[in-house]
Design a protein around this motif. Structure first.
Motif, PDB file in Angstrom:
ATOM      1  N   ASN A  14       0.813  -1.218   0.000  1.00 42.92           N
ATOM      2  CA  ASN A  14       0.000   0.000   0.000  1.00 42.92           C
ATOM      3  C   ASN A  14       0.844   1.264   0.000  1.00 42.92           C
ATOM      4  O   ASN A  14       0.482   2.257  -0.638  1.00 42.92           O
ATOM      5  N   ASP A  66      -7.021   0.366  -8.325  1.00 41.33           N
ATOM      6  CA  ASP A  66      -6.718   1.341  -9.379  1.00 41.33           C
ATOM      7  C   ASP A  66      -5.226   1.633  -9.439  1.00 41.33           C
ATOM      8  O   ASP A  66      -4.649   1.799 -10.528  1.00 41.33           O
ATOM      9  N   GLY A  67      -4.590   1.720  -8.269  1.00 45.28           N
ATOM     10  CA  GLY A  67      -3.168   2.014  -8.233  1.00 45.28           C
ATOM     11  C   GLY A  67      -2.331   0.918  -8.866  1.00 45.28           C
ATOM     12  O   GLY A  67      -1.409   1.194  -9.646  1.00 45.28           O
ATOM     13  N   ASN A  98      -3.405  -1.333 -11.023  1.00 44.68           N
ATOM     14  CA  ASN A  98      -3.728  -1.321 -12.451  1.00 44.68           C
ATOM     15  C   ASN A  98      -2.882  -0.308 -13.201  1.00 44.68           C
ATOM     16  O   ASN A  98      -2.337  -0.598 -14.272  1.00 44.68           O
ATOM     17  N   GLN A  99      -2.780   0.895 -12.640  1.00 46.32           N
ATOM     18  CA  GLN A  99      -2.033   1.958 -13.311  1.00 46.32           C
ATOM     19  C   GLN A  99      -0.566   1.584 -13.465  1.00 46.32           C
ATOM     20  O   GLN A  99       0.037   1.765 -14.531  1.00 46.32           O
ATOM     21  N   VAL A 104       1.894   1.886  -3.629  1.00 46.88           N
ATOM     22  CA  VAL A 104       0.819   2.225  -4.565  1.00 46.88           C
ATOM     23  C   VAL A 104       0.359   3.660  -4.372  1.00 46.88           C
ATOM     24  O   VAL A 104       0.191   4.418  -5.326  1.00 46.88           O
ATOM     25  N   GLN A 105       0.152   4.079  -3.121  1.00 47.50           N
ATOM     26  CA  GLN A 105      -0.226   5.459  -2.791  1.00 47.50           C
ATOM     27  C   GLN A 105      -1.361   5.963  -3.678  1.00 47.50           C
ATOM     28  O   GLN A 105      -1.241   6.959  -4.379  1.00 47.50           O
ATOM     29  N   ASN A 106      -2.460   5.257  -3.642  1.00 49.66           N
ATOM     30  CA  ASN A 106      -3.635   5.620  -4.436  1.00 49.66           C
ATOM     31  C   ASN A 106      -4.858   5.417  -3.569  1.00 49.66           C
ATOM     32  O   ASN A 106      -4.872   4.564  -2.680  1.00 49.66           O
ATOM     33  N   ALA A 107      -5.888   6.207  -3.821  1.00 53.44           N
ATOM     34  CA  ALA A 107      -7.114   6.079  -3.026  1.00 53.44           C
ATOM     35  C   ALA A 107      -7.678   4.671  -3.117  1.00 53.44           C
ATOM     36  O   ALA A 107      -8.217   4.129  -2.160  1.00 53.44           O
ATOM     37  N   SER A 108      -7.544   4.040  -4.280  1.00 51.05           N
ATOM     38  CA  SER A 108      -7.986   2.669  -4.489  1.00 51.05           C
ATOM     39  C   SER A 108      -6.769   1.820  -4.804  1.00 51.05           C
ATOM     40  O   SER A 108      -6.039   2.098  -5.761  1.00 51.05           O
ATOM     41  N   TYR A 109      -6.544   0.779  -3.993  1.00 53.08           N
ATOM     42  CA  TYR A 109      -5.402  -0.106  -4.226  1.00 53.08           C
ATOM     43  C   TYR A 109      -5.504  -0.746  -5.612  1.00 53.08           C
ATOM     44  O   TYR A 109      -4.518  -0.810  -6.353  1.00 53.08           O
ATOM     45  N   ASP A 118       1.195   0.949 -17.020  1.00 53.62           N
ATOM     46  CA  ASP A 118       2.310   1.836 -17.382  1.00 53.62           C
ATOM     47  C   ASP A 118       3.562   1.025 -17.685  1.00 53.62           C
ATOM     48  O   ASP A 118       4.317   1.341 -18.613  1.00 53.62           O
TER      49      ASP A 118
END
Length: 423
Positions: free
Chosen positions: A152, A162-163, A165-166, A155-160, A170
């Motif tokens: 986590n 989504d993070g 995935n990005q 990833v540092q994203n509101a949604s794990y 990428d």
């Protein structure tokens, strides 16, 4: 190009307190022989190499012995290893400068660098560090996208979901930019949405609530193949033909008694879809659950079942292929002497008793609750405490209280009421 994929070794694991070092050495020897026989171009190990972040010296010795032997026997073999959630990423990656000289590439972390801009600066992932070219004997190239377990804090994203995935998309885009028209193989360690896990005693240790579940539906520009670790059951991911869990090399709980174990041999080129052949491995010790169903066996029937299903020890010693045993027993059918005799019989069989599971019959709690319906806190407060205690006892022990037990509780409650009234 031929690639063997594996993961979830869990070196150093204890099975119900039993050291599994020899089991893992048995697997590593089988894997070494398989590599010599199949002559793959690469070996990919997708995380959870060790069972914990501080593995024993014996577990580390087994790991490095394998790497030393296989790199000597097959010096052209390219090995790529990533960290899983059970591994210490930094510890696993520490020997990277040394091992890279022997065609062993280790990726424990997704690195970041600080980039200065007009607003001061920002962090960027070093994606290129996770892109590892490999070649076959004819010089054809493929790119391994080696993704360690993404925690986590990375990833540092509101949604794990989504993070992750990005990051994965990428990475794939970057691989296609740097190496156009080159086959790509991604290795990752994650919980893919929809994965089939053990319903009870699940040892994958999924985060409660699915916070680390990754939904990757609709991914069009995906890698040519994805091999994934973390889930112990061998299976396709997202019902695709290009993404797969290889599964653990050993069963990690009795809930995994029917799982298949082994490695995948993936053949990939730029003109055809990847082909996957399963190379099955038979663990050194089988899991046995007796009886297979929930029969409530008498002592004599249990004795006969053990004789029929288990081998006897030779000269009182366990063989190299003893069984791990889970015994399902209706304890009410066994008195103390019969239970002692059962343990004595098992001690003569070529098996280790790991767990004795009590058979609990399904109760009709309506006979305990009566007609009372609980719809509010007041219903609970106004309820007869004896009814609550009887119901709790039945749920916990799988049987009603005896008259003697019920009378003891009634006397206890009466004494509590007398003391309250005196106060």
């Amino acid at each position: 190009m031929r690639i063997i994929t594996t993961g979830d070794w869990h070196l150093g694991n204890l099975f119900h307190g039993n050291d599994r070092l020899q089991e893992h050495i048995h697997f590593l020897k089988w894997l070494e022989n398989t590599i010599v026989d199949q002559q793959p171009d690469a070996l990919l190990i997708a995380g959870d190499v060790f069972d914990n972040g501080n593995p024993s010296a014996a577990a580390q010795t087994a790991y490095y012995d394998f790497l030393a032997k296989i790199t000597k026997t097959c010096p052209e073999l390219q090995i790529v290893i990533t960290a899983g959630n059970h591994d210490s990423a930094s510890r696993l990656e520490a020997p990277r400068p040394l091992l890279s000289r022997y065609n062993v590439e280790i990726r424990g972390n997704l690195k970041r660098r600080w980039v200065t801009d007009k607003d001061g600066g920002h962090w960027e992932f070093e994606y290129d560090d996770l892109l590892i070219p490999i070649k076959d004997k004819q010089g054809n190239q493929a790119i391994v996208i080696a993704v360690p377990y993404l925690r986590n804090d990375v990833v540092q994203n509101a949604s794990y979901s989504d993070g992750v995935n990005q990051i994965l998309r990428d990475l794939t885009t970057r691989a296609h930019e740097l190496y156009p028209n080159t086959p790509t193989v991604m290795m990752a360690h994650m919980y893919a949405k929809g994965a089939d896990i053990a319903k009870t005693d699940a040892s994958e240790r999924i985060i409660v609530g699915g916070q680390e579940e990754v939904d990757m539906g609709g991914w069009v520009d995906h890698p040519d193949y994805l091999t994934c670790g973390h889930i112990h059951k061998r299976q396709h991911i997202w019902n695709t033909d290009w993404a797969r869990y290889t599964g653990s090399v050993l069963p990690m709980s009795f809930a995994e008694v029917n799982y298949q174990h082994g490695v995948d041999l993936v053949t990939i080129d730029s003109k055809h879809k990847p082909k996957v052949a399963f190379l099955e491995y038979e663990p050194q010790h089988k899991l046995r659950i007796l009886p297979a169903d929930d029969q409530e066996l008498t002592p004599k029937k249990m004795e006969k079942l053990l004789k029929d299903e288990l081998r006897e020890r030779v000269d009182g010693k366990l063989s190299d292929h003893y069984d791990y045993l889970l015994l399902k027993v209706k304890l009410e059918k066994f008195d103390g002497d019969q239970l002692a005799a059962l343990y004595e019989q098992i001690a003569q069989m070529d098996a280790i008793l790991c767990k004795m599971q009590k058979i609990v019959p399904i109760l009709d709690l309506t006979t305990i609750r009566g007609n009372q319906q609980i719809t509010s806190v007041n219903d609970i407060l106004e309820r007869d405490p004896m009814e609550t205690l009887k119901e709790t006892f039945a749920i916990k022990h799988g049987a009603d209280m005896t008259e003697h037990q019920e009378q003891m509780l009634k006397d206890l409650l009466d004494n509590v009421n007398i003391n309250d009234n005196q106060d």
